[in-house]
Design a protein around this motif. Structure first.
Motif, PDB file in Angstrom:
ATOM      1  N   LEU A   5      97.428  34.968  40.817  1.00  8.20           N
ATOM      2  CA  LEU A   5      97.731  36.172  40.038  1.00  8.20           C
ATOM      3  C   LEU A   5      96.451  36.989  39.918  1.00  8.20           C
ATOM      4  CD1 LEU A   5      99.801  34.482  37.201  1.00  8.20           C
ATOM      5  CD2 LEU A   5     100.698  35.802  39.127  1.00  8.20           C
ATOM      6  N   PRO A   6      96.562  38.309  39.783  1.00  8.94           N
ATOM      7  CA  PRO A   6      95.346  39.100  39.635  1.00  8.94           C
ATOM      8  C   PRO A   6      94.596  38.723  38.358  1.00  8.94           C
ATOM      9  CG  PRO A   6      97.332  40.477  39.457  1.00  8.94           C
ATOM     10  CD  PRO A   6      97.780  39.095  39.749  1.00  8.94           C
ATOM     11  N   GLY A   7      93.293  38.915  38.386  1.00 10.07           N
ATOM     12  CA  GLY A   7      92.483  38.645  37.209  1.00 10.07           C
ATOM     13  C   GLY A   7      91.473  37.554  37.458  1.00 10.07           C
ATOM     14  N   ILE A   8      90.831  37.160  36.406  1.00 14.87           N
ATOM     15  CA  ILE A   8      89.775  36.157  36.480  1.00 14.87           C
ATOM     16  C   ILE A   8      90.405  34.768  36.644  1.00 14.87           C
ATOM     17  CG2 ILE A   8      87.855  35.104  35.218  1.00 14.87           C
ATOM     18  CD1 ILE A   8      87.533  37.777  33.756  1.00 14.87           C
ATOM     19  N   PRO A   9      89.919  33.960  37.597  1.00  9.90           N
ATOM     20  CA  PRO A   9      90.448  32.598  37.734  1.00  9.90           C
ATOM     21  C   PRO A   9      90.237  31.814  36.436  1.00  9.90           C
ATOM     22  CG  PRO A   9      89.065  33.178  39.611  1.00  9.90           C
ATOM     23  CD  PRO A   9      88.915  34.271  38.609  1.00  9.90           C
ATOM     24  N   ALA A  10      91.223  31.021  36.051  1.00  6.99           N
ATOM     25  CA  ALA A  10      91.153  30.274  34.789  1.00  6.99           C
ATOM     26  C   ALA A  10      90.318  29.007  34.909  1.00  6.99           C
ATOM     27  CB  ALA A  10      92.564  29.923  34.313  1.00  6.99           C
ATOM     28  N   ASP A  11      90.054  28.537  36.130  1.00  8.10           N
ATOM     29  CA  ASP A  11      89.250  27.321  36.292  1.00  8.10           C
ATOM     30  C   ASP A  11      87.767  27.692  36.371  1.00  8.10           C
ATOM     31  OD1 ASP A  11      88.966  28.398  38.819  1.00  8.10           O
ATOM     32  OD2 ASP A  11      89.937  26.738  39.865  1.00  8.10           O
ATOM     33  N   TYR A  17      83.227  34.503  39.406  1.00  2.00           N
ATOM     34  CA  TYR A  17      83.769  35.866  39.411  1.00  2.00           C
ATOM     35  C   TYR A  17      82.995  36.741  38.423  1.00  2.00           C
ATOM     36  CZ  TYR A  17      87.022  39.692  38.440  1.00  2.00           C
ATOM     37  OH  TYR A  17      87.569  40.928  38.243  1.00  2.00           O
ATOM     38  N   THR A  18      82.819  36.241  37.215  1.00  2.00           N
ATOM     39  CA  THR A  18      82.153  37.006  36.164  1.00  2.00           C
ATOM     40  C   THR A  18      80.702  37.306  36.535  1.00  2.00           C
ATOM     41  OG1 THR A  18      83.608  36.042  34.504  1.00  2.00           O
ATOM     42  CG2 THR A  18      81.546  37.015  33.701  1.00  2.00           C
ATOM     43  N   GLN A  19      80.001  36.315  37.091  1.00  3.55           N
ATOM     44  CA  GLN A  19      78.603  36.523  37.477  1.00  3.55           C
ATOM     45  C   GLN A  19      78.483  37.512  38.630  1.00  3.55           C
ATOM     46  OE1 GLN A  19      75.765  35.559  35.899  1.00  3.55           O
ATOM     47  NE2 GLN A  19      77.282  35.013  34.374  1.00  3.55           N
ATOM     48  N   ALA A  20      79.376  37.402  39.620  1.00  5.07           N
ATOM     49  CA  ALA A  20      79.352  38.336  40.751  1.00  5.07           C
ATOM     50  C   ALA A  20      79.627  39.756  40.271  1.00  5.07           C
ATOM     51  CB  ALA A  20      80.369  37.907  41.806  1.00  5.07           C
ATOM     52  N   LYS A  21      80.595  39.909  39.394  1.00  5.66           N
ATOM     53  CA  LYS A  21      80.943  41.232  38.861  1.00  5.66           C
ATOM     54  C   LYS A  21      79.759  41.810  38.078  1.00  5.66           C
ATOM     55  CE  LYS A  21      84.505  43.666  36.279  1.00  5.66           C
ATOM     56  NZ  LYS A  21      85.764  43.563  35.558  1.00  5.66           N
ATOM     57  N   ALA A  22      79.110  40.980  37.275  1.00  2.84           N
ATOM     58  CA  ALA A  22      77.952  41.453  36.502  1.00  2.84           C
ATOM     59  C   ALA A  22      76.819  41.889  37.430  1.00  2.84           C
ATOM     60  CB  ALA A  22      77.471  40.354  35.557  1.00  2.84           C
ATOM     61  N   GLU A  23      76.593  41.153  38.510  1.00  2.00           N
ATOM     62  CA  GLU A  23      75.534  41.543  39.439  1.00  2.00           C
ATOM     63  C   GLU A  23      75.874  42.852  40.141  1.00  2.00           C
ATOM     64  OE1 GLU A  23      73.055  39.927  43.297  1.00  2.00           O
ATOM     65  OE2 GLU A  23      73.920  38.462  41.916  1.00  2.00           O
ATOM     66  N   LEU A  24      77.125  43.015  40.527  1.00  2.00           N
ATOM     67  CA  LEU A  24      77.537  44.276  41.142  1.00  2.00           C
ATOM     68  C   LEU A  24      77.314  45.443  40.188  1.00  2.00           C
ATOM     69  CD1 LEU A  24      80.826  43.128  42.899  1.00  2.00           C
ATOM     70  CD2 LEU A  24      78.702  43.833  44.024  1.00  2.00           C
ATOM     71  N   THR A  30      80.611  50.269  39.585  1.00  2.00           N
ATOM     72  CA  THR A  30      81.333  50.249  38.320  1.00  2.00           C
ATOM     73  C   THR A  30      82.516  49.285  38.357  1.00  2.00           C
ATOM     74  OG1 THR A  30      82.877  52.001  38.923  1.00  2.00           O
ATOM     75  CG2 THR A  30      80.751  52.687  37.962  1.00  2.00           C
ATOM     76  N   ALA A  31      82.983  48.925  37.169  1.00  2.00           N
ATOM     77  CA  ALA A  31      84.159  48.061  37.062  1.00  2.00           C
ATOM     78  C   ALA A  31      85.363  48.727  37.727  1.00  2.00           C
ATOM     79  CB  ALA A  31      84.457  47.748  35.601  1.00  2.00           C
ATOM     80  N   GLN A  32      85.474  50.054  37.594  1.00  2.00           N
ATOM     81  CA  GLN A  32      86.589  50.764  38.226  1.00  2.00           C
ATOM     82  C   GLN A  32      86.508  50.649  39.746  1.00  2.00           C
ATOM     83  OE1 GLN A  32      87.098  54.854  37.088  1.00  2.00           O
ATOM     84  NE2 GLN A  32      88.723  55.198  38.569  1.00  2.00           N
ATOM     85  N   GLU A  33      85.318  50.791  40.308  1.00  2.00           N
ATOM     86  CA  GLU A  33      85.155  50.645  41.759  1.00  2.00           C
ATOM     87  C   GLU A  33      85.513  49.232  42.206  1.00  2.00           C
ATOM     88  OE1 GLU A  33      81.588  53.647  43.049  1.00  2.00           O
ATOM     89  OE2 GLU A  33      81.065  52.017  41.670  1.00  2.00           O
ATOM     90  N   ILE A  34      85.076  48.247  41.421  1.00  2.00           N
ATOM     91  CA  ILE A  34      85.371  46.853  41.747  1.00  2.00           C
ATOM     92  C   ILE A  34      86.876  46.619  41.736  1.00  2.00           C
ATOM     93  CG2 ILE A  34      85.152  44.470  40.921  1.00  2.00           C
ATOM     94  CD1 ILE A  34      82.348  45.324  39.834  1.00  2.00           C
ATOM     95  N   ASP A  35      87.541  47.168  40.738  1.00  5.77           N
ATOM     96  CA  ASP A  35      88.977  46.922  40.565  1.00  5.77           C
ATOM     97  C   ASP A  35      89.867  47.737  41.497  1.00  5.77           C
ATOM     98  OD1 ASP A  35      88.339  45.123  38.566  1.00  5.77           O
ATOM     99  OD2 ASP A  35      88.685  46.549  36.937  1.00  5.77           O
ATOM    100  N   THR A  36      89.378  48.877  42.008  1.00  6.98           N
ATOM    101  CA  THR A  36      90.291  49.773  42.732  1.00  6.98           C
ATOM    102  C   THR A  36      89.933  50.075  44.179  1.00  6.98           C
ATOM    103  OG1 THR A  36      89.107  51.749  41.976  1.00  6.98           O
ATOM    104  CG2 THR A  36      90.928  50.939  40.589  1.00  6.98           C
ATOM    105  N   GLY A  87      79.693  26.732  35.299  1.00  8.07           N
ATOM    106  CA  GLY A  87      79.393  27.087  33.918  1.00  8.07           C
ATOM    107  C   GLY A  87      80.356  26.476  32.917  1.00  8.07           C
ATOM    108  N   GLY A  88      81.306  25.679  33.412  1.00 15.11           N
ATOM    109  CA  GLY A  88      82.298  25.043  32.556  1.00 15.11           C
ATOM    110  C   GLY A  88      83.657  25.085  33.229  1.00 15.11           C
ATOM    111  N   ALA A  89      84.545  24.222  32.770  1.00 14.14           N
ATOM    112  CA  ALA A  89      85.865  24.100  33.388  1.00 14.14           C
ATOM    113  C   ALA A  89      86.772  25.281  33.079  1.00 14.14           C
ATOM    114  CB  ALA A  89      86.533  22.803  32.935  1.00 14.14           C
ATOM    115  N   ASP A  90      86.546  25.947  31.952  1.00 23.90           N
ATOM    116  CA  ASP A  90      87.382  27.077  31.549  1.00 23.90           C
ATOM    117  C   ASP A  90      86.731  28.368  32.021  1.00 23.90           C
ATOM    118  OD1 ASP A  90      88.879  29.040  30.318  1.00 23.90           O
ATOM    119  OD2 ASP A  90      88.614  28.281  28.281  1.00 23.90           O
ATOM    120  N   GLY A  91      87.248  28.935  33.093  1.00 22.14           N
ATOM    121  CA  GLY A  91      86.660  30.119  33.705  1.00 22.14           C
ATOM    122  C   GLY A  91      86.686  31.365  32.860  1.00 22.14           C
ATOM    123  N   VAL A  92      87.471  31.391  31.800  1.00 26.97           N
ATOM    124  CA  VAL A  92      87.485  32.540  30.904  1.00 26.97           C
ATOM    125  C   VAL A  92      86.863  32.197  29.548  1.00 26.97           C
ATOM    126  CG1 VAL A  92      89.421  33.699  32.029  1.00 26.97           C
ATOM    127  CG2 VAL A  92      89.869  32.063  30.205  1.00 26.97           C
ATOM    128  N   GLY A  93      86.350  30.977  29.428  1.00 22.17           N
ATOM    129  CA  GLY A  93      85.698  30.539  28.197  1.00 22.17           C
ATOM    130  C   GLY A  93      84.193  30.722  28.298  1.00 22.17           C
TER     131      GLY A  93
END
Length: 189
Positions: A5-11, A17-24, A30-36, A87-93
């Motif tokens: 499903l779209p979005g951040i992986p839960a594992d 994903y979060t670290q790559a997005k932050a580096e970009l 921008t987040a809009q460029e990343i998403d679209t 960074g932990g088992a919970d990818g959104v935690g």
């Protein structure tokens, strides 16, 4: 693999994903460029090493109390590229690889390195220290983990058994600035 499903992986991959997005974003994307904009982002993370990292953390934590958390970052020392990231088992935690925590026992090698480099000290792996527990240093009570204690033990034994009181005393003897210098020499900012 793209998420089902779209979005951040839960594992644990969610932290990648979060670290790559932050580096970009730090590079002006921008987040809009990343998403679209249908970008293809190639990471330095090696999929085999990533799997080994996750398996290693799972294996170690399986034998530990439930309240412990783990993080693992494998870096290529020649390039600084991140080869595996956990960074932990919970990818959104909470990303424990980014959480500011005291380094604890992971700094004992830098305390030893500082002592080995300090010409005022005559420290080697065979040097002995009082490893009994608890002890008080500069008015602060210090205890060893898991009830470990040794009267006079070698630095090698203290490192092997992670004896806090030995390294606390050693750090006082060399001084915190030399410990920080030893960590800086190893690439820790």
């Amino acid at each position: 693999e793209p998420p089902a499903l779209p979005g951040i992986p839960a594992d644990s991959a969610g932290h990648l994903y979060t670290q790559a997005k932050a580096e970009l974003e730090t590079r002006g994307i921008t987040a809009q460029e990343i998403d679209t904009e249908g970008l293809v982002v190639e990471l330095t993370v090696d999929s085999n090493r990533q799997k080994q990292a996750v398996d290693a953390v799972d294996r170690i934590l399986a034998r530990q109390p439930d309240n412990l958390r783990a993080a693992l970052v494998s870096v290529d020392p020649k390039t600084g590229a991140i080869l595996a990231y956990y960074g932990g088992a919970d990818g959104v935690g909470t990303d424990y690889a980014q959480a500011l925590r005291q380094p604890g026992s992971s700094f004992k090698p830098f305390v030893l390195s500082a002592a080995l480099q300090d010409p005022r000290q005559r420290v080697g792996l065979g040097s002995t220290y009082d490893g009994s527990s608890p002890q008080t240093f500069l008015g602060i009570p210090v205890a060893n983990s898991e009830g470990v204690s040794c009267g006079q033990c070698s630095v090698q034994t203290a490192m092997t058994n992670s004896i806090n009181t030995v390294f606390y005393k050693m750090a006082i003897d060399v001084g915190p600035a030399r410990v920080a210098d030893a960590a800086h020499q190893a690439g820790i900012p």
